[in-house]
Design an enzyme around this catalytic site. Structure first.
Site, PDB file in Angstrom:
ATOM      1  N   SER A  78       0.833  -1.194   0.000  1.00 13.89           N
ATOM      2  CA  SER A  78       0.000   0.000   0.000  1.00 13.89           C
ATOM      3  C   SER A  78       0.880   1.262   0.000  1.00 13.89           C
ATOM      4  O   SER A  78       1.671   1.453  -0.918  1.00 13.89           O
ATOM      5  CB  SER A  78      -0.979  -0.061   1.179  1.00 13.89           C
ATOM      6  OG  SER A  78      -2.037   0.842   1.027  1.00 13.89           O
TER       7      SER A  78
ATOM      8  N   ASP B  83      -9.818  -4.811  -4.570  1.00 13.49           N
ATOM      9  CA  ASP B  83      -9.234  -3.927  -3.553  1.00 13.49           C
ATOM     10  C   ASP B  83     -10.051  -2.637  -3.490  1.00 13.49           C
ATOM     11  O   ASP B  83     -10.122  -1.880  -4.455  1.00 13.49           O
ATOM     12  CB  ASP B  83      -7.780  -3.616  -3.912  1.00 13.49           C
ATOM     13  CG  ASP B  83      -6.994  -2.973  -2.765  1.00 13.49           C
ATOM     14  OD1 ASP B  83      -7.611  -2.248  -1.972  1.00 13.49           O
ATOM     15  OD2 ASP B  83      -5.784  -3.207  -2.688  1.00 13.49           O
TER      16      ASP B  83
ATOM     17  N   HIS C 115      -7.604  -5.856  -0.211  1.00 11.93           N
ATOM     18  CA  HIS C 115      -6.439  -5.098   0.239  1.00 11.93           C
ATOM     19  C   HIS C 115      -5.635  -5.911   1.257  1.00 11.93           C
ATOM     20  O   HIS C 115      -5.721  -5.702   2.472  1.00 11.93           O
ATOM     21  CB  HIS C 115      -6.909  -3.778   0.848  1.00 11.93           C
ATOM     22  CG  HIS C 115      -5.826  -2.747   0.974  1.00 11.93           C
ATOM     23  ND1 HIS C 115      -5.180  -2.216  -0.114  1.00 11.93           N
ATOM     24  CD2 HIS C 115      -5.268  -2.149   2.069  1.00 11.93           C
ATOM     25  CE1 HIS C 115      -4.285  -1.331   0.289  1.00 11.93           C
ATOM     26  NE2 HIS C 115      -4.317  -1.284   1.610  1.00 11.93           N
TER      27      HIS C 115
END
Length: 218
Positions: A109, A167, A194
């Site tokens: 991320s 996601d 995610h």
């Protein structure tokens, strides 16, 4: 003949995570890579206020690598004055020196976005970042104009980009957009959201990518 040593990857957590939380969430991945690669996670330098999901009395506050506003971050924002990135680049450089040698990076991320910036600097010859490749999970390119210089030239460093089709935090098109900033990126899609996937199909892709960099194997 001596057996090749495992690769060492410096691991960069996501926004509102920490090194400890990343270790907790990569158990399946570390098991999949056992004997081939080890992950060494570090904390981002900027602690964040505890949220409802955090232990207010804990000694492991959530952290971030940079901010799009005072104490806040949104991947889709294009802040005029992003804060904190230089401290994070310095923290990565220090970790590479103090805990190295490392072969590559693994970022998740916001940590993947930071790792991509490190790759750009490395590709330009920045001696602070002696890494050969990166694995970028749910990554994205920063929208901040001040960060635009990282993406102006194709980044000539090998990368594996992990993209979650569902996601909801970093949408798949953002991760694919980041991949296009690199020369010959390897893209691995998975049907999940995610997180860092480590099922059989992803394990195979990780190992095939990492085998290109195994010490003692050319």
């Amino acid at each position: 003949m001596a057996e090749a040593r495992p690769l060492r990857l410096l691991a960069l957590h996501g926004y509102r995570q920490s090194a400890r939380r990343l270790r907790q969430r990569t158990g399946a991945l570390r098991k999949a890579l056992r004997g081939r690669a080890e992950l060494v996670a570090i904390d981002a330098p900027h602690p964040l206020p505890a949220g409802p999901e955090d232990d207010p009395d804990g000694d492991d506050p959530p952290r971030g690598w940079w901010f799009s506003g005072p104490g806040t971050f949104e991947a889709g924002e294009a802040p005029a004055a992003p804060l904190g990135l230089e401290e994070s680049l310095s923290a990565v450089a220090a970790a590479l020196t103090e805990h190295g040698p490392f072969d590559g990076l693994l970022g998740f991320s916001q940590g993947a976005a930071l790792a991509a910036m490190v790759c750009a600097l490395r590709a330009r010859g920045d001696p602070r970042f002696p890494v050969a490749f990166a694995v970028l999970v749910a990554g994205f390119a920063s929208r901040a104009p001040a960060h635009g210089h990282f993406y102006r030239e194709p980044i000539a460093l090998p990368t594996l980009h992990i993209v979650g089709d569902t996601d909801a935090v970093i949408a798949a098109p953002l991760s694919r957009e980041l991949a296009q900033c690199f020369v010959e990126p390897v893209i691995l899609k998975h049907p999940g959201g995610h997180f860092i996937p480590a099922a059989a199909a992803q394990k195979k892709a990780y190992l095939e990518f990492l085998e290109r960099f195994c010490p003692g194997q050319g």
